[in-house]
Design a protein around this motif. Structure first.
Motif, PDB file in Angstrom:
ATOM      1  N   ARG A  61     -27.693 -17.975   0.613  1.00 50.25           N
ATOM      2  CA  ARG A  61     -27.980 -19.612   0.926  1.00 50.25           C
ATOM      3  C   ARG A  61     -26.960 -20.445   0.307  1.00 50.25           C
ATOM      4  O   ARG A  61     -25.987 -21.662   1.179  1.00 50.25           O
ATOM      5  CB  ARG A  61     -29.844 -20.161   0.650  1.00 50.25           C
ATOM      6  CG  ARG A  61     -29.279 -21.107   1.215  1.00 50.25           C
ATOM      7  CD  ARG A  61     -29.344 -21.036   3.261  1.00 50.25           C
ATOM      8  NE  ARG A  61     -29.762 -22.602   3.278  1.00 50.25           N
ATOM      9  CZ  ARG A  61     -31.630 -22.108   3.625  1.00 50.25           C
ATOM     10  NH1 ARG A  61     -31.845 -21.749   4.123  1.00 50.25           N
ATOM     11  NH2 ARG A  61     -31.184 -24.208   4.795  1.00 50.25           N
ATOM     12  N   ARG A  62     -26.942 -20.778  -0.573  1.00 49.93           N
ATOM     13  CA  ARG A  62     -25.428 -21.998  -1.178  1.00 49.93           C
ATOM     14  C   ARG A  62     -24.144 -21.369  -0.534  1.00 49.93           C
ATOM     15  O   ARG A  62     -23.830 -22.538  -0.270  1.00 49.93           O
ATOM     16  CB  ARG A  62     -25.580 -21.705  -2.837  1.00 49.93           C
ATOM     17  CG  ARG A  62     -24.420 -23.025  -3.209  1.00 49.93           C
ATOM     18  CD  ARG A  62     -24.345 -22.213  -4.491  1.00 49.93           C
ATOM     19  NE  ARG A  62     -23.893 -23.036  -5.605  1.00 49.93           N
ATOM     20  CZ  ARG A  62     -22.903 -22.858  -7.288  1.00 49.93           C
ATOM     21  NH1 ARG A  62     -23.520 -21.651  -8.020  1.00 49.93           N
ATOM     22  NH2 ARG A  62     -22.054 -23.383  -7.220  1.00 49.93           N
ATOM     23  N   VAL A  63     -23.944 -20.165  -0.224  1.00 52.71           N
ATOM     24  CA  VAL A  63     -22.245 -20.138  -0.312  1.00 52.71           C
ATOM     25  C   VAL A  63     -22.913 -20.497   1.672  1.00 52.71           C
ATOM     26  O   VAL A  63     -21.311 -20.860   2.068  1.00 52.71           O
ATOM     27  CB  VAL A  63     -22.621 -18.756   0.801  1.00 52.71           C
ATOM     28  CG1 VAL A  63     -20.387 -17.893   0.938  1.00 52.71           C
ATOM     29  CG2 VAL A  63     -22.036 -17.676  -1.513  1.00 52.71           C
ATOM     30  N   ASN A  64     -23.507 -20.164   2.515  1.00 61.07           N
ATOM     31  CA  ASN A  64     -23.422 -21.020   3.976  1.00 61.07           C
ATOM     32  C   ASN A  64     -23.507 -22.049   3.723  1.00 61.07           C
ATOM     33  O   ASN A  64     -23.236 -22.955   4.431  1.00 61.07           O
ATOM     34  CB  ASN A  64     -25.268 -20.215   4.248  1.00 61.07           C
ATOM     35  CG  ASN A  64     -24.699 -18.893   4.351  1.00 61.07           C
ATOM     36  OD1 ASN A  64     -23.911 -18.247   4.491  1.00 61.07           O
ATOM     37  ND2 ASN A  64     -26.237 -18.490   4.434  1.00 61.07           N
ATOM     38  N   ASP A  65     -24.546 -22.836   2.885  1.00 63.93           N
ATOM     39  CA  ASP A  65     -24.214 -24.485   2.753  1.00 63.93           C
ATOM     40  C   ASP A  65     -22.625 -25.045   2.233  1.00 63.93           C
ATOM     41  O   ASP A  65     -22.568 -25.750   2.938  1.00 63.93           O
ATOM     42  CB  ASP A  65     -24.969 -25.081   1.980  1.00 63.93           C
ATOM     43  CG  ASP A  65     -26.663 -24.625   2.102  1.00 63.93           C
ATOM     44  OD1 ASP A  65     -27.173 -24.009   3.069  1.00 63.93           O
ATOM     45  OD2 ASP A  65     -27.244 -24.950   1.201  1.00 63.93           O
ATOM     46  N   GLU A 102     -17.363 -16.703   3.834  1.00 64.09           N
ATOM     47  CA  GLU A 102     -18.872 -17.077   4.359  1.00 64.09           C
ATOM     48  C   GLU A 102     -19.148 -15.356   4.519  1.00 64.09           C
ATOM     49  O   GLU A 102     -20.408 -15.251   3.862  1.00 64.09           O
ATOM     50  CB  GLU A 102     -19.061 -17.800   5.245  1.00 64.09           C
ATOM     51  CG  GLU A 102     -20.851 -18.199   5.447  1.00 64.09           C
ATOM     52  CD  GLU A 102     -21.163 -16.742   6.290  1.00 64.09           C
ATOM     53  OE1 GLU A 102     -22.552 -16.304   6.554  1.00 64.09           O
ATOM     54  OE2 GLU A 102     -20.654 -15.969   7.206  1.00 64.09           O
ATOM     55  N   ARG A 103     -17.947 -15.038   4.844  1.00 67.59           N
ATOM     56  CA  ARG A 103     -18.671 -13.647   5.297  1.00 67.59           C
ATOM     57  C   ARG A 103     -18.747 -12.637   3.840  1.00 67.59           C
ATOM     58  O   ARG A 103     -19.359 -11.621   4.384  1.00 67.59           O
ATOM     59  CB  ARG A 103     -17.638 -13.366   6.368  1.00 67.59           C
ATOM     60  CG  ARG A 103     -18.132 -13.935   7.853  1.00 67.59           C
ATOM     61  CD  ARG A 103     -16.856 -12.967   9.039  1.00 67.59           C
ATOM     62  NE  ARG A 103     -17.556 -13.779  10.442  1.00 67.59           N
ATOM     63  CZ  ARG A 103     -16.916 -13.742  11.562  1.00 67.59           C
ATOM     64  NH1 ARG A 103     -15.772 -13.676  11.327  1.00 67.59           N
ATOM     65  NH2 ARG A 103     -16.778 -14.115  12.730  1.00 67.59           N
ATOM     66  N   ILE A 104     -17.555 -12.749   3.370  1.00 70.09           N
ATOM     67  CA  ILE A 104     -16.968 -11.955   2.302  1.00 70.09           C
ATOM     68  C   ILE A 104     -18.511 -12.270   1.358  1.00 70.09           C
ATOM     69  O   ILE A 104     -19.593 -11.842   0.309  1.00 70.09           O
ATOM     70  CB  ILE A 104     -16.205 -12.631   1.151  1.00 70.09           C
ATOM     71  CG1 ILE A 104     -15.136 -12.074   1.574  1.00 70.09           C
ATOM     72  CG2 ILE A 104     -16.736 -11.916   0.346  1.00 70.09           C
ATOM     73  CD1 ILE A 104     -13.986 -12.846   1.165  1.00 70.09           C
ATOM     74  N   GLY A 105     -19.784 -13.913   1.978  1.00 76.66           N
ATOM     75  CA  GLY A 105     -21.012 -14.092   0.741  1.00 76.66           C
ATOM     76  C   GLY A 105     -21.833 -12.771   1.171  1.00 76.66           C
ATOM     77  O   GLY A 105     -22.590 -12.880   1.109  1.00 76.66           O
TER      78      GLY A 105
END
Length: 246
Positions: A61-65, A102-105
């Motif tokens: 979620r942090r990556v997405n934010d 984001e996709r790596i995340g």
């Protein structure tokens, strides 16, 4: 331009430069986080660490934010500054790069979820060596692609792009080995399938790292090299550099 306008213009130019540097800094922060996500997801499997795997899943979620925040910054820069040439390419490259990060995340989260399943089943450690080796390789690619972005280093970017073929080769070899093991022991099918999904996620991380490297070439050279042979791209870059020297 009048003398009173000149300091104002210099101030605006300095602000713009600061905004572009902030974009790059925030992109590096996001890149460091997703690289750590992949490392931690892999380590959670190798060390049977469920707490670490759960942290990786939660951090997605942090990556997405971070992606949303950086994209908002890029939009504001485009609206306020209307950049041109290299500055515009930088903003576009950052926007594209955040999507790949984001996709790596996402892939790291998938690895962590599979790790939780394998730890819960206590299904042995077959395939762990392949996971560790490929994880180390793709994490190095992510790190180098970010370094090439920071230093605008097209040579390093080309090196990263070339390494994607090596990851693909390692992935195919690992899949063949695991398929053989499954055929020899039907009881291993379920855990081996989970390992295969993890390896697939790692292979995708390599693809995204290669994409990041391609954005550096676009930023520095103004060349869109997606879906092109990387050796031909390198030759084209060298030809352009030689022409400039002549």
């Amino acid at each position: 331009m009048s003398m009173t306008d000149e300091p104002r213009s210099q101030h605006i130019s300095r602000q713009f430069s600061q905004e572009l540097e902030a974009l790059k800094a925030h992109l590096m922060d996001m890149g460091e986080l997703v690289e750590k996500q992949v490392q931690d997801a892999t380590r959670s499997l190798l060390e049977a660490d469920t707490v670490l795997a759960q942290q990786v899943v939660a951090n997605d979620r942090r990556v997405n934010d971070m992606q949303i925040s950086i994209d908002d910054e890029c939009t504001l820069v485009l609206l306020r500054r209307q950049p041109a040439a290299t500055d515009l390419r930088l903003v576009l490259a950052v926007t594209r790069a955040t999507s790949d990060l984001e996709r790596i995340g996402d892939e790291a989260s998938k690895i962590a979820r599979n790790a939780l399943e394998l730890i819960d089943k206590n299904s042995g450690n077959h395939g762990f060596v392949e996971v560790r080796l490929i994880s180390e390789h793709v994490c190095r690619m992510v790190r180098d692609s970010l370094a090439s972005f920071t230093h605008l280093d097209t040579d390093l970017a080309l090196k990263v792009a070339r390494e994607d073929e090596g990851v693909d080769s390692e992935y195919r070899a690992a899949m063949r080995s695991l398929m053989t093991f499954m055929m020899e022991d039907s009881r291993s099918i379920s855990p081996i399938l989970s390992i295969m999904w993890m390896l697939r996620s790692l292979e995708r991380v390599g693809d995204h790292a290669s994409n990041l490297a391609e954005y550096v070439i676009y930023l520095v050279k103004g060349m869109d090299v997606r879906h092109q042979d990387i050796d031909e791209v390198a030759c084209h870059i060298r030809a352009g550099e030689n022409a400039q020297q002549d």
